[in-house]
Write a protein that holds these residues in place. Structure first.
Motif, PDB file in Angstrom:
ATOM      1  N   MET A 124       0.842  -1.178   0.000  1.00  0.00           N
ATOM      2  CA  MET A 124       0.000   0.000   0.000  1.00  0.00           C
ATOM      3  C   MET A 124       0.893   1.249   0.000  1.00  0.00           C
ATOM      4  N   SER A 125       0.671   2.130  -0.932  1.00  0.00           N
ATOM      5  CA  SER A 125       1.494   3.340  -0.999  1.00  0.00           C
ATOM      6  C   SER A 125       0.959   4.406  -0.053  1.00  0.00           C
ATOM      7  N   ARG A 126       1.856   5.216   0.426  1.00  0.00           N
ATOM      8  CA  ARG A 126       1.454   6.286   1.336  1.00  0.00           C
ATOM      9  C   ARG A 126       1.286   7.576   0.542  1.00  0.00           C
ATOM     10  N   PRO A 127       0.589   8.536   1.118  1.00  0.00           N
ATOM     11  CA  PRO A 127       0.386   9.801   0.400  1.00  0.00           C
ATOM     12  C   PRO A 127       1.685  10.587   0.283  1.00  0.00           C
ATOM     13  N   ARG A 128       1.787  11.402  -0.746  1.00  0.00           N
ATOM     14  CA  ARG A 128       2.924  12.319  -0.925  1.00  0.00           C
ATOM     15  C   ARG A 128       2.363  13.696  -1.253  1.00  0.00           C
ATOM     16  N   LEU A 129       3.043  14.716  -0.792  1.00  0.00           N
ATOM     17  CA  LEU A 129       2.656  16.082  -1.115  1.00  0.00           C
ATOM     18  C   LEU A 129       3.042  16.373  -2.561  1.00  0.00           C
ATOM     19  N   THR A 130       2.213  17.130  -3.250  1.00  0.00           N
ATOM     20  CA  THR A 130       2.543  17.472  -4.630  1.00  0.00           C
ATOM     21  C   THR A 130       3.163  18.855  -4.740  1.00  0.00           C
ATOM     22  N   LYS A 131       2.768  19.783  -3.907  1.00  0.00           N
ATOM     23  CA  LYS A 131       3.340  21.133  -3.917  1.00  0.00           C
ATOM     24  C   LYS A 131       3.641  21.529  -2.479  1.00  0.00           C
ATOM     25  N   ALA A 132       4.787  21.104  -1.993  1.00  0.00           N
ATOM     26  CA  ALA A 132       5.174  21.395  -0.622  1.00  0.00           C
ATOM     27  C   ALA A 132       5.763  22.797  -0.538  1.00  0.00           C
ATOM     28  N   LEU A 133       5.578  23.413   0.613  1.00  0.00           N
ATOM     29  CA  LEU A 133       5.971  24.803   0.810  1.00  0.00           C
ATOM     30  C   LEU A 133       7.072  24.937   1.857  1.00  0.00           C
ATOM     31  N   VAL A 134       7.502  26.170   2.060  1.00  0.00           N
ATOM     32  CA  VAL A 134       8.462  26.513   3.102  1.00  0.00           C
ATOM     33  C   VAL A 134       7.731  27.404   4.104  1.00  0.00           C
ATOM     34  N   GLN A 135       7.731  26.974   5.368  1.00  0.00           N
ATOM     35  CA  GLN A 135       7.064  27.723   6.429  1.00  0.00           C
ATOM     36  C   GLN A 135       8.089  28.160   7.466  1.00  0.00           C
ATOM     37  N   VAL A 136       7.864  29.333   8.050  1.00  0.00           N
ATOM     38  CA  VAL A 136       8.733  29.863   9.093  1.00  0.00           C
ATOM     39  C   VAL A 136       7.878  30.275  10.278  1.00  0.00           C
ATOM     40  N   TYR A 137       8.288  29.835  11.475  1.00  0.00           N
ATOM     41  CA  TYR A 137       7.664  30.266  12.725  1.00  0.00           C
ATOM     42  C   TYR A 137       8.737  30.997  13.513  1.00  0.00           C
ATOM     43  N   THR A 138       8.537  32.295  13.724  1.00  0.00           N
ATOM     44  CA  THR A 138       9.551  33.126  14.361  1.00  0.00           C
ATOM     45  C   THR A 138       8.887  34.057  15.368  1.00  0.00           C
ATOM     46  N   GLY A 139       9.664  34.914  15.985  1.00  0.00           N
ATOM     47  CA  GLY A 139       9.133  35.897  16.923  1.00  0.00           C
ATOM     48  C   GLY A 139       9.599  35.627  18.343  1.00  0.00           C
ATOM     49  N   ASN A 140       9.273  36.560  19.243  1.00  0.00           N
ATOM     50  CA  ASN A 140       9.754  36.452  20.615  1.00  0.00           C
ATOM     51  C   ASN A 140       8.766  35.763  21.550  1.00  0.00           C
ATOM     52  N   GLY A 141       7.650  35.282  21.023  1.00  0.00           N
ATOM     53  CA  GLY A 141       6.658  34.602  21.850  1.00  0.00           C
ATOM     54  C   GLY A 141       6.885  33.105  21.936  1.00  0.00           C
ATOM     55  N   LYS A 142       6.236  32.486  22.916  1.00  0.00           N
ATOM     56  CA  LYS A 142       6.279  31.038  23.093  1.00  0.00           C
ATOM     57  C   LYS A 142       5.360  30.380  22.066  1.00  0.00           C
ATOM     58  N   GLY A 143       5.795  29.295  21.473  1.00  0.00           N
ATOM     59  CA  GLY A 143       4.903  28.539  20.615  1.00  0.00           C
ATOM     60  C   GLY A 143       5.420  28.186  19.235  1.00  0.00           C
ATOM     61  N   LYS A 144       6.633  28.542  18.916  1.00  0.00           N
ATOM     62  CA  LYS A 144       7.176  28.262  17.589  1.00  0.00           C
ATOM     63  C   LYS A 144       7.424  26.768  17.392  1.00  0.00           C
ATOM     64  N   THR A 145       8.144  26.172  18.319  1.00  0.00           N
ATOM     65  CA  THR A 145       8.368  24.725  18.251  1.00  0.00           C
ATOM     66  C   THR A 145       7.048  23.986  18.425  1.00  0.00           C
TER      67      THR A 145
END
Length: 179
Positions: free
Chosen positions: A1-22
């Motif tokens: 059984m094959s697993r799903p693959r993304l067709t158009k993957a993106l680049v995301q950034v989580y930044t800033g001085n607040g808690k919650g990026k990770t």
């Protein structure tokens, strides 16, 4: 059984001085694993085995691999130890390899922006990783102090802003919540 693959993957950034990026990137990892995707996370500048995400991935989430590329101690920005630099560079090499091989659908480079700000790794190498990532690999970069050049290459950038934090009322980091 094959697993799903993304067709158009993106680049995301989580930044800033607040808690919650990770935390945001881990939420995305959980969502991806739930849909059958494979996730690889590299934690730059982190070496403690006390992080709950390490334990959860090992016990319950075989499609979420987390490796650390740092020491248990804090890094001195003004005078990083040779080991801090070596581990960050090793983490970057691991990132290149994992992304180039394309076996993982989502790759998270946790705290890579801080590693860049501390001059542990080279910005041009990170930009090359972004530029050359396979089309089906979603790439997430977290950490404060994201360089403008990464913002320019990213598809999504979220700035986590600190409004209030219990640390400033004397509440220490809590197991299972902050780590």
């Amino acid at each position: 059984m094959s697993r799903p693959r993304l067709t158009k993957a993106l680049v995301q950034v989580y930044t800033g001085n607040g808690k919650g990026k990770t935390t945001a990137s881990l939420g995305l990892a959980l969502r991806a694993v739930g849909h059958g995707y494979k996730v690889f996370m590299i934690q730059f500048m982190k070496g403690s085995k006390d992080y709950g995400e390490l334990q959860a991935a090992e016990k319950y989430l075989p499609n979420l691999i987390i490796v650390q590329s740092g020491l248990e101690t804090f890094v001195s920005k003004e005078n990083p130890a040779r080991a801090d630099i070596d581990l960050a560079k090793r983490g970057l090499e691991t990132a290149k390899k994992v992304i180039d091989e394309g076996h993982y659908d989502l790759v998270i480079l946790d705290e890579i922006n801080v590693a860049l700000d501390f001059n542990l790794i080279d910005l041009e190498e990170v930009l090359e990783i972004i530029k050359n990532k396979p089309e089906h690999v979603e790439l997430i970069l977290t950490g404060r102090y994201v360089p403008r050049k990464i913002i320019d290459q990213a598809d999504l950038v979220s700035d986590v802003t600190l409004i209030k934090h219990p640390y400033y009322q004397g509440v220490s980091a809590r197991q299972g919540i902050e780590y």
